[in-house]
Design a protein around this motif. Structure first.
Motif, PDB file in Angstrom:
ATOM      1  N   ARG A 271       0.830  -1.218   0.000  1.00 33.46           N
ATOM      2  CA  ARG A 271       0.000   0.000   0.000  1.00 33.46           C
ATOM      3  C   ARG A 271       0.858   1.259   0.000  1.00 33.46           C
ATOM      4  O   ARG A 271       0.589   2.217  -0.736  1.00 33.46           O
ATOM      5  CB  ARG A 271      -0.919  -0.026   1.213  1.00 33.46           C
ATOM      6  N   LEU A 272       1.880   1.282   0.856  1.00 36.78           N
ATOM      7  CA  LEU A 272       2.759   2.444   0.909  1.00 36.78           C
ATOM      8  C   LEU A 272       3.489   2.653  -0.416  1.00 36.78           C
ATOM      9  O   LEU A 272       3.701   3.803  -0.848  1.00 36.78           O
ATOM     10  CB  LEU A 272       3.765   2.281   2.050  1.00 36.78           C
ATOM     11  N   ALA A 273       3.858   1.527  -1.057  1.00 36.94           N
ATOM     12  CA  ALA A 273       4.604   1.627  -2.320  1.00 36.94           C
ATOM     13  C   ALA A 273       3.737   2.138  -3.458  1.00 36.94           C
ATOM     14  O   ALA A 273       4.235   2.838  -4.368  1.00 36.94           O
ATOM     15  CB  ALA A 273       5.207   0.272  -2.679  1.00 36.94           C
ATOM     16  N   HIS A 274       2.455   1.837  -3.473  1.00 33.04           N
ATOM     17  CA  HIS A 274       1.610   2.143  -4.635  1.00 33.04           C
ATOM     18  C   HIS A 274       0.535   3.191  -4.364  1.00 33.04           C
ATOM     19  O   HIS A 274      -0.128   3.636  -5.306  1.00 33.04           O
ATOM     20  CB  HIS A 274       0.950   0.859  -5.144  1.00 33.04           C
ATOM     21  N   THR A 275       0.334   3.575  -3.102  1.00 36.89           N
ATOM     22  CA  THR A 275      -0.637   4.653  -2.821  1.00 36.89           C
ATOM     23  C   THR A 275      -0.061   5.733  -1.927  1.00 36.89           C
ATOM     24  O   THR A 275      -0.759   6.700  -1.609  1.00 36.89           O
ATOM     25  CB  THR A 275      -1.913   4.076  -2.151  1.00 36.89           C
ATOM     26  N   GLY A 276       1.184   5.599  -1.507  1.00 36.61           N
ATOM     27  CA  GLY A 276       1.803   6.573  -0.631  1.00 36.61           C
ATOM     28  C   GLY A 276       2.162   7.868  -1.343  1.00 36.61           C
ATOM     29  O   GLY A 276       1.952   8.018  -2.560  1.00 36.61           O
ATOM     30  N   ASP A 277       2.736   8.788  -0.588  1.00 33.37           N
ATOM     31  CA  ASP A 277       3.062  10.107  -1.149  1.00 33.37           C
ATOM     32  C   ASP A 277       4.101  10.047  -2.251  1.00 33.37           C
ATOM     33  O   ASP A 277       4.171  10.950  -3.103  1.00 33.37           O
ATOM     34  CB  ASP A 277       3.554  11.025  -0.032  1.00 33.37           C
ATOM     35  N   HIS A 278       4.930   8.997  -2.241  1.00 30.68           N
ATOM     36  CA  HIS A 278       5.988   8.894  -3.254  1.00 30.68           C
ATOM     37  C   HIS A 278       5.709   7.782  -4.254  1.00 30.68           C
ATOM     38  O   HIS A 278       6.612   7.365  -4.992  1.00 30.68           O
ATOM     39  CB  HIS A 278       7.350   8.662  -2.581  1.00 30.68           C
ATOM     40  N   SER A 279       4.478   7.335  -4.313  1.00 33.24           N
ATOM     41  CA  SER A 279       4.115   6.297  -5.275  1.00 33.24           C
ATOM     42  C   SER A 279       4.008   6.882  -6.682  1.00 33.24           C
ATOM     43  O   SER A 279       3.832   8.109  -6.840  1.00 33.24           O
ATOM     44  CB  SER A 279       2.785   5.657  -4.886  1.00 33.24           C
ATOM     45  N   PRO A 280       4.112   6.052  -7.747  1.00 30.49           N
ATOM     46  CA  PRO A 280       4.024   6.575  -9.126  1.00 30.49           C
ATOM     47  C   PRO A 280       2.747   7.349  -9.398  1.00 30.49           C
ATOM     48  O   PRO A 280       2.773   8.396 -10.062  1.00 30.49           O
ATOM     49  CB  PRO A 280       4.114   5.305  -9.981  1.00 30.49           C
ATOM     50  N   LEU A 281       1.616   6.873  -8.902  1.00 24.37           N
ATOM     51  CA  LEU A 281       0.360   7.569  -9.161  1.00 24.37           C
ATOM     52  C   LEU A 281       0.305   8.899  -8.424  1.00 24.37           C
ATOM     53  O   LEU A 281      -0.264   9.875  -8.925  1.00 24.37           O
ATOM     54  CB  LEU A 281      -0.819   6.689  -8.746  1.00 24.37           C
ATOM     55  N   ALA A 282       0.889   8.990  -7.211  1.00 23.18           N
ATOM     56  CA  ALA A 282       0.925  10.259  -6.492  1.00 23.18           C
ATOM     57  C   ALA A 282       1.804  11.265  -7.219  1.00 23.18           C
ATOM     58  O   ALA A 282       1.474  12.465  -7.312  1.00 23.18           O
ATOM     59  CB  ALA A 282       1.420  10.040  -5.068  1.00 23.18           C
ATOM     60  N   LEU A 283       2.925  10.797  -7.761  1.00 20.78           N
ATOM     61  CA  LEU A 283       3.808  11.692  -8.510  1.00 20.78           C
ATOM     62  C   LEU A 283       3.156  12.145  -9.808  1.00 20.78           C
ATOM     63  O   LEU A 283       3.284  13.312 -10.217  1.00 20.78           O
ATOM     64  CB  LEU A 283       5.136  10.983  -8.806  1.00 20.78           C
ATOM     65  N   ALA A 284       2.410  11.245 -10.465  1.00 28.36           N
ATOM     66  CA  ALA A 284       1.701  11.613 -11.694  1.00 28.36           C
ATOM     67  C   ALA A 284       0.639  12.661 -11.402  1.00 28.36           C
ATOM     68  O   ALA A 284       0.415  13.581 -12.201  1.00 28.36           O
ATOM     69  CB  ALA A 284       1.072  10.373 -12.326  1.00 28.36           C
ATOM     70  N   ASN A 285      -0.002  12.539 -10.258  1.00 29.28           N
ATOM     71  CA  ASN A 285      -1.037  13.516  -9.898  1.00 29.28           C
ATOM     72  C   ASN A 285      -0.438  14.917  -9.749  1.00 29.28           C
ATOM     73  O   ASN A 285      -1.096  15.925 -10.071  1.00 29.28           O
ATOM     74  CB  ASN A 285      -1.713  13.075  -8.608  1.00 29.28           C
ATOM     75  N   ARG A 286       0.806  14.990  -9.287  1.00 30.55           N
ATOM     76  CA  ARG A 286       1.450  16.289  -9.123  1.00 30.55           C
ATOM     77  C   ARG A 286       1.773  16.928 -10.475  1.00 30.55           C
ATOM     78  O   ARG A 286       1.869  18.154 -10.583  1.00 30.55           O
ATOM     79  CB  ARG A 286       2.728  16.128  -8.295  1.00 30.55           C
ATOM     80  N   GLU A 287       1.969  16.085 -11.483  1.00 31.93           N
ATOM     81  CA  GLU A 287       2.332  16.618 -12.800  1.00 31.93           C
ATOM     82  C   GLU A 287       1.165  17.350 -13.448  1.00 31.93           C
ATOM     83  O   GLU A 287       1.347  18.133 -14.384  1.00 31.93           O
ATOM     84  CB  GLU A 287       2.789  15.478 -13.717  1.00 31.93           C
TER      85      GLU A 287
END
Length: 367
Positions: A43-59
């Motif tokens: 969960r931390l790896a794929h939904t955490g603040d540094h997960s790929p989807l979280a980083l994509a959301n920042r873009e």
């Protein structure tokens, strides 16, 4: 610098293929988690603040306004898919954990439930209160007095003369010295004298309490023991009232059908005086003269000595300020330890007083 001609596909993290790959990786990690701890790591790896989807959301913020809506919808759909998969996998793993705990952490219901044994009141305390309750139901009052008593109350007021053997140090614990005038009370009868001094007839009192005598501790004696005494002072009181009261007490303590008998005796504070015997509660007197049915409890005599009683000596009434020409009364007394030994087949007085919790626990909360 302008972003009017910016093509959103140039942001690699927001490309549909990249989002789909991130979702697939998250679903695979969740499915591979064998327990809740591994699922937490995934969960931390794929939904955490540094997960790929979280980083994509920042873009998304770097896109021109016209492109943000479509990109946000793609990222939101991907994150929702990951969230739903995580919750579904968590439900499955929690159910597996609970089922596993039922097997691995099963409780043996046949084992003792208490690490500490249950407490129990001392049977002497319970029996003393039970006897008091019997007399309270008959309209008596409970009277109390000091354990360190003046000689006058312990002896003189009860018609025990200065030369009486009971006043010697063979029987009595004196406080500091024999001429101190203070003793550890040798019976609860001083409470009766105190009751007559502060009450006006009719007087109906019961006096339970601790008493002291210079006896050695053995199977049948102890230097500290308990007595219960009763006193009635009223007009027209006779030995018949005394006998009826003792019979009622015997039945309440030992069971239906238990009666008493009175044998002539002598006590300084009563006249006439009598020893109180109980009919044997084991053989009910049937062992008398019957060699085929001997009784160890009463030695085949049919009766067991219980205590003493009698009509209050007029001298005692006078000493306590009561007119013996108008009032008469009776008094009785018996040992609570002796009553407990009879009632519950206790063989050794030392078991009663030595404080072994195994003895007390056998009685629980009842005498």
């Amino acid at each position: 610098m302008t972003d009017k001609g910016f093509d959103p596909v140039e942001v690699a993290a927001l490309q549909p293929e990249a989002l789909d790959a991130n979702v697939s990786a998250a679903l695979a990690a969740f499915a591979a988690a064998a327990d809740l701890d591994q699922l937490k790591t995934a969960r931390l790896a794929h939904t955490g603040d540094h997960s790929p989807l979280a980083l994509a959301n920042r873009e998304i913020g770097a896109l021109p306004p016209a492109a943000r809506k479509a990109a946000g919808q793609r990222v939101g759909a991907a994150r929702t898919a990951v969230k739903d998969a995580l919750e579904a996998r968590q439900v499955v793993l929690a159910a597996e954990r609970d089922e596993r705990m039922l097997v691995e952490e099963a409780v043996d219901v046949t084992l003792p439930t208490d690490e500490r044994p249950s407490g129990a009141r001392h049977p002497l305390t319970t029996l003393q209160e039970r006897i008091a309750d019997i007399f309270l139901a008959m309209g008596y009052e409970v009277a109390e007095g000091p354990e360190i008593e003046a000689e006058w109350f312990n002896f003189d007021a009860l018609n025990i003369g200065a030369d009486h053997p009971a006043r010697s140090m063979m029987d009595t614990f004196f406080v500091t010295s024999p001429d101190s005038g203070l003793v550890l009370r040798t019976h609860t009868s001083p409470v009766q004298a105190r009751a007559m001094l502060v009450r006006q007839p009719p007087i109906y009192v019961i006096c339970p309490g601790k008493v002291f005598r210079t006896d050695e501790l053995d199977a049948t004696h102890t230097p500290v023991f308990h007595q219960v005494e009763g006193l009635v002072v009223d007009e027209g009181i006779t030995m018949a009232h005394l006998k009826g009261t003792l019979d009622h007490l015997a039945e309440e303590v030992f069971g239906i059908g238990i009666t008493t008998r009175l044998r002539p005796s002598y006590f300084p504070f009563t006249e006439p005086s009598a020893e109180v015997d109980l009919i044997c509660f084991v053989c009910r007197g049937e062992s008398v003269g019957n060699p085929d049915r001997p009784c160890r409890t009463c030695s085949s005599e049919g009766w067991i000595e219980w205590g003493g009683c009698g009509m209050v000596n007029p001298r005692v009434l006078t000493a306590c300020g009561i007119d013996p020409d108008r009032y008469t009364g009776f008094a009785f007394g018996m040992g609570i330890e002796r009553t407990l030994m009879f009632r519950n087949s206790v063989q050794d007085m030392r078991d009663v007083v030595e404080g072994d919790v195994r003895f007390t626990a056998a009685f629980g909360m009842e005498a």
